[in-house]
Write a protein that holds these residues in place. Structure first.
Motif, PDB file in Angstrom:
ATOM      1  N   LYS A  92       0.812  -1.220   0.000  1.00  0.00           N
ATOM      2  CA  LYS A  92       0.000   0.000   0.000  1.00  0.00           C
ATOM      3  C   LYS A  92       0.845   1.270   0.000  1.00  0.00           C
ATOM      4  CE  LYS A  92      -0.787  -0.052   5.032  1.00  0.00           C
ATOM      5  NZ  LYS A  92      -1.837  -0.135   6.083  1.00  0.00           N
ATOM      6  N   ALA A  93       2.081   1.192   0.496  1.00  0.00           N
ATOM      7  CA  ALA A  93       2.945   2.378   0.464  1.00  0.00           C
ATOM      8  C   ALA A  93       3.360   2.708  -0.966  1.00  0.00           C
ATOM      9  CB  ALA A  93       4.179   2.150   1.332  1.00  0.00           C
ATOM     10  N   GLN A  94       3.516   1.664  -1.791  1.00  0.00           N
ATOM     11  CA  GLN A  94       3.911   1.883  -3.183  1.00  0.00           C
ATOM     12  C   GLN A  94       2.705   2.162  -4.085  1.00  0.00           C
ATOM     13  OE1 GLN A  94       4.850  -0.934  -1.457  1.00  0.00           O
ATOM     14  NE2 GLN A  94       6.968  -0.368  -0.999  1.00  0.00           N
ATOM     15  N   VAL A  95       1.607   1.489  -3.802  1.00  0.00           N
ATOM     16  CA  VAL A  95       0.393   1.605  -4.639  1.00  0.00           C
ATOM     17  C   VAL A  95      -0.813   1.712  -3.723  1.00  0.00           C
ATOM     18  CG1 VAL A  95      -1.005   0.562  -6.430  1.00  0.00           C
ATOM     19  CG2 VAL A  95       1.460   0.196  -6.442  1.00  0.00           C
ATOM     20  N   ALA A  96      -1.323   2.905  -3.539  1.00  0.00           N
ATOM     21  CA  ALA A  96      -2.449   3.114  -2.618  1.00  0.00           C
ATOM     22  C   ALA A  96      -3.773   2.847  -3.336  1.00  0.00           C
ATOM     23  CB  ALA A  96      -2.417   4.540  -2.076  1.00  0.00           C
ATOM     24  N   CYS A  97      -3.993   1.558  -3.684  1.00  0.00           N
ATOM     25  CA  CYS A  97      -5.195   1.239  -4.458  1.00  0.00           C
ATOM     26  C   CYS A  97      -6.268   0.536  -3.629  1.00  0.00           C
ATOM     27  CB  CYS A  97      -4.838   0.389  -5.676  1.00  0.00           C
ATOM     28  SG  CYS A  97      -4.138  -1.222  -5.289  1.00  0.00           S
ATOM     29  N   ASN A  98      -5.911   0.024  -2.438  1.00  0.00           N
ATOM     30  CA  ASN A  98      -6.912  -0.639  -1.613  1.00  0.00           C
ATOM     31  C   ASN A  98      -7.813   0.415  -0.966  1.00  0.00           C
ATOM     32  OD1 ASN A  98      -8.297  -2.707  -0.410  1.00  0.00           O
ATOM     33  ND2 ASN A  98      -6.801  -3.061   1.209  1.00  0.00           N
ATOM     34  N   GLY A  99      -9.101   0.340  -1.262  1.00  0.00           N
ATOM     35  CA  GLY A  99     -10.037   1.362  -0.807  1.00  0.00           C
ATOM     36  C   GLY A  99     -10.218   2.479  -1.806  1.00  0.00           C
ATOM     37  N   LEU A 100      -9.456   2.438  -2.889  1.00  0.00           N
ATOM     38  CA  LEU A 100      -9.573   3.441  -3.946  1.00  0.00           C
ATOM     39  C   LEU A 100     -10.027   2.780  -5.242  1.00  0.00           C
ATOM     40  CD1 LEU A 100      -9.130   6.424  -4.799  1.00  0.00           C
ATOM     41  CD2 LEU A 100      -6.806   5.760  -5.462  1.00  0.00           C
ATOM     42  N   LEU A 101      -9.263   1.790  -5.684  1.00  0.00           N
ATOM     43  CA  LEU A 101      -9.659   1.037  -6.872  1.00  0.00           C
ATOM     44  C   LEU A 101     -10.456  -0.203  -6.486  1.00  0.00           C
ATOM     45  CD1 LEU A 101      -6.250   1.082  -8.798  1.00  0.00           C
ATOM     46  CD2 LEU A 101      -8.117   2.745  -8.928  1.00  0.00           C
ATOM     47  N   PHE A 102     -10.128  -0.760  -5.322  1.00  0.00           N
ATOM     48  CA  PHE A 102     -10.768  -1.981  -4.849  1.00  0.00           C
ATOM     49  C   PHE A 102     -11.326  -1.767  -3.439  1.00  0.00           C
ATOM     50  CE2 PHE A 102      -7.065  -3.261  -7.464  1.00  0.00           C
ATOM     51  CZ  PHE A 102      -7.718  -3.914  -8.505  1.00  0.00           C
ATOM     52  N   ASN A 103     -12.292  -2.594  -3.072  1.00  0.00           N
ATOM     53  CA  ASN A 103     -12.809  -2.626  -1.698  1.00  0.00           C
ATOM     54  C   ASN A 103     -13.366  -1.283  -1.231  1.00  0.00           C
ATOM     55  OD1 ASN A 103     -12.088  -5.402  -1.203  1.00  0.00           O
ATOM     56  ND2 ASN A 103      -9.955  -4.731  -1.066  1.00  0.00           N
ATOM     57  N   ASN A 104     -14.187  -0.673  -2.037  1.00  0.00           N
ATOM     58  CA  ASN A 104     -14.882   0.553  -1.650  1.00  0.00           C
ATOM     59  C   ASN A 104     -16.305   0.468  -2.196  1.00  0.00           C
ATOM     60  OD1 ASN A 104     -15.919   3.233  -1.405  1.00  0.00           O
ATOM     61  ND2 ASN A 104     -13.831   4.033  -1.307  1.00  0.00           N
ATOM     62  N   ILE A 105     -17.293   0.455  -1.311  1.00  0.00           N
ATOM     63  CA  ILE A 105     -18.669   0.281  -1.765  1.00  0.00           C
ATOM     64  C   ILE A 105     -19.325   1.601  -2.168  1.00  0.00           C
ATOM     65  CG2 ILE A 105     -18.897  -1.703  -0.217  1.00  0.00           C
ATOM     66  CD1 ILE A 105     -20.790   0.044   1.512  1.00  0.00           C
ATOM     67  N   TYR A 106     -18.635   2.727  -1.927  1.00  0.00           N
ATOM     68  CA  TYR A 106     -19.274   4.025  -2.126  1.00  0.00           C
ATOM     69  C   TYR A 106     -18.970   4.669  -3.476  1.00  0.00           C
ATOM     70  CZ  TYR A 106     -19.767   3.556   2.930  1.00  0.00           C
ATOM     71  OH  TYR A 106     -20.056   3.086   4.184  1.00  0.00           O
ATOM     72  N   ILE A 107     -17.865   4.334  -4.075  1.00  0.00           N
ATOM     73  CA  ILE A 107     -17.493   4.995  -5.316  1.00  0.00           C
ATOM     74  C   ILE A 107     -17.543   3.998  -6.478  1.00  0.00           C
ATOM     75  CG2 ILE A 107     -16.054   6.731  -4.202  1.00  0.00           C
ATOM     76  CD1 ILE A 107     -13.609   5.103  -4.883  1.00  0.00           C
ATOM     77  N   GLU A 108     -17.736   4.523  -7.670  1.00  0.00           N
ATOM     78  CA  GLU A 108     -17.823   3.651  -8.837  1.00  0.00           C
ATOM     79  C   GLU A 108     -16.479   2.944  -9.059  1.00  0.00           C
ATOM     80  OE1 GLU A 108     -19.570   4.933 -12.438  1.00  0.00           O
ATOM     81  OE2 GLU A 108     -20.989   6.296 -11.471  1.00  0.00           O
ATOM     82  N   PRO A 109     -16.531   1.656  -9.359  1.00  0.00           N
ATOM     83  CA  PRO A 109     -15.288   0.881  -9.541  1.00  0.00           C
ATOM     84  C   PRO A 109     -14.696   1.096 -10.931  1.00  0.00           C
ATOM     85  CG  PRO A 109     -17.175  -0.539  -9.866  1.00  0.00           C
ATOM     86  CD  PRO A 109     -17.736   0.811  -9.477  1.00  0.00           C
ATOM     87  N   SER A 110     -14.384   2.329 -11.241  1.00  0.00           N
ATOM     88  CA  SER A 110     -13.902   2.643 -12.588  1.00  0.00           C
ATOM     89  C   SER A 110     -12.959   3.842 -12.539  1.00  0.00           C
ATOM     90  CB  SER A 110     -15.076   2.951 -13.520  1.00  0.00           C
ATOM     91  OG  SER A 110     -15.782   4.102 -13.076  1.00  0.00           O
ATOM     92  N   VAL A 111     -12.148   3.951 -13.583  1.00  0.00           N
ATOM     93  CA  VAL A 111     -11.286   5.117 -13.786  1.00  0.00           C
ATOM     94  C   VAL A 111     -11.456   5.552 -15.234  1.00  0.00           C
ATOM     95  CG1 VAL A 111      -8.918   5.972 -13.904  1.00  0.00           C
ATOM     96  CG2 VAL A 111      -9.588   4.447 -12.039  1.00  0.00           C
ATOM     97  N   LYS A 112     -12.000   6.755 -15.419  1.00  0.00           N
ATOM     98  CA  LYS A 112     -12.175   7.269 -16.771  1.00  0.00           C
ATOM     99  C   LYS A 112     -10.835   7.785 -17.298  1.00  0.00           C
ATOM    100  CE  LYS A 112     -16.967   8.585 -15.833  1.00  0.00           C
ATOM    101  NZ  LYS A 112     -17.950   9.693 -15.710  1.00  0.00           N
TER     102      LYS A 112
END
Length: 284
Positions: A92-112
């Motif tokens: 997570k220190a190198q790639v802060a994607c947990n809770g941002l790209l994955f494992n977040n029920i509130y935001i759309e699971p996409s990156v435009k």
């Protein structure tokens, strides 16, 4: 499909460029990223239905029920990785994607993506595909490509989130529901409970929530509880019984029935398929 496999023939890293991938509902034990170079449709992930138009990246976590309903012919590539190959929590220190790209029920699971960003990801996938074709491909190199792919995705997602949304699109009561759900998901399990806290009628609450989060309140309440269950199954060595009690279920059997109803797999099967993260054994 190009794959790196474990000794038991499970996919550790995979790349599929078939345009009919995800045409039918499926559950994968791996994290899944779909690069939509062009096309449009609806990305279904559990109870959520998310319209998309390429170029875009779509994300799903292990054992979500996912499929793509195309409304216009789409050019797709699917990248998958198992947590045994790359643990997003450990890195997570190198790639802060947990809770941002994955494992977040509130935001759309996409990156435009814009056209320049789309070309970057296409080039990364092309280079990764070439690496698969190299005899005895180097897993360290493959992890490097994957880490760069995730880091770039997180960076774009973070910049997008930093841009303040249109005030007309932001629903403050639904943002309040987000905070309330994180506070009370262990004890309040009915939409009416949250409607009352928000001083809203149940019908109005349901309509606003479904419009804002693209999911019903009941689905979000279940998802929030399941999200914590998945976190403990994957990131700790707690027994199923201990996890059940920590989530305030009366016994492990009721918890197992609830978990399986939502995920289609038992807690033990989920743990076996996704593995236990190396962070479970790190000092706390």
């Amino acid at each position: 499909m190009k794959r790196i496999c474990s000794s038991s023939n499970e996919t550790l890293l995979g790349l599929d460029t078939g345009e009919d991938c995800l045409a039918k509902p499926v559950q994968y034990a791996e994290y899944t990223i779909v690069f939509v170079e062009e096309g449009a449709g609806i990305f279904h992930a559990d109870f959520g239905a998310f319209p998309f138009k390429g170029p875009v990246l779509l994300f799903s976590t292990p054992l979500q029920m996912i499929y793509i309903e195309q409304s216009a012919p789409s050019k797709l590539a699917m990248l998958q990785f198992h947590s045994d190959f790359y643990c997003i929590e450990y890195h997570k220190a190198q790639v802060a994607c947990n809770g941002l790209l994955f494992n977040n029920i509130y935001i759309e699971p996409s990156v435009k993506l814009n056209d320049r960003e789309a070309r970057i990801f296409k080039n990364l996938l092309d280079e990764l595909a070439e690496e698969f074709d190299v005899s005895g491909c180097d897993e360290i190199v493959m992890r490097g490509y994957l880490q760069l792919f995730l880091a770039k995705s997180s960076s774009i997602k973070t910049r997008s989130a930093a841009n303040l949304p249109d005030p007309e699109e932001r629903d403050e009561q639904m943002e309040a529901f987000r905070r309330l759900l994180d506070q009370h998901y262990l004890t309040l399990h009915k939409p009416a409970d949250y409607a009352e806290l928000l001083a809203m009628s149940p019908n109005n609450f349901t309509k606003r929530c479904t419009k804002y989060f693209k999911k019903s309140p009941s689905a979000m309440i279940q998802e929030r509880l399941i999200l914590e269950a998945k976190r403990q199954l994957h990131l700790t060595r707690r027994s199923i019984k201990e996890i059940a009690y920590s989530l305030q279920f009366s016994d492990e059997f009721y918890f197992s029935r609830f978990f399986k109803k939502f995920t289609k797999v038992s807690p033990q099967s989920f743990r076996q398929q996704t593995g236990i993260s190396i962070v479970a054994d790190l000092p706390r």
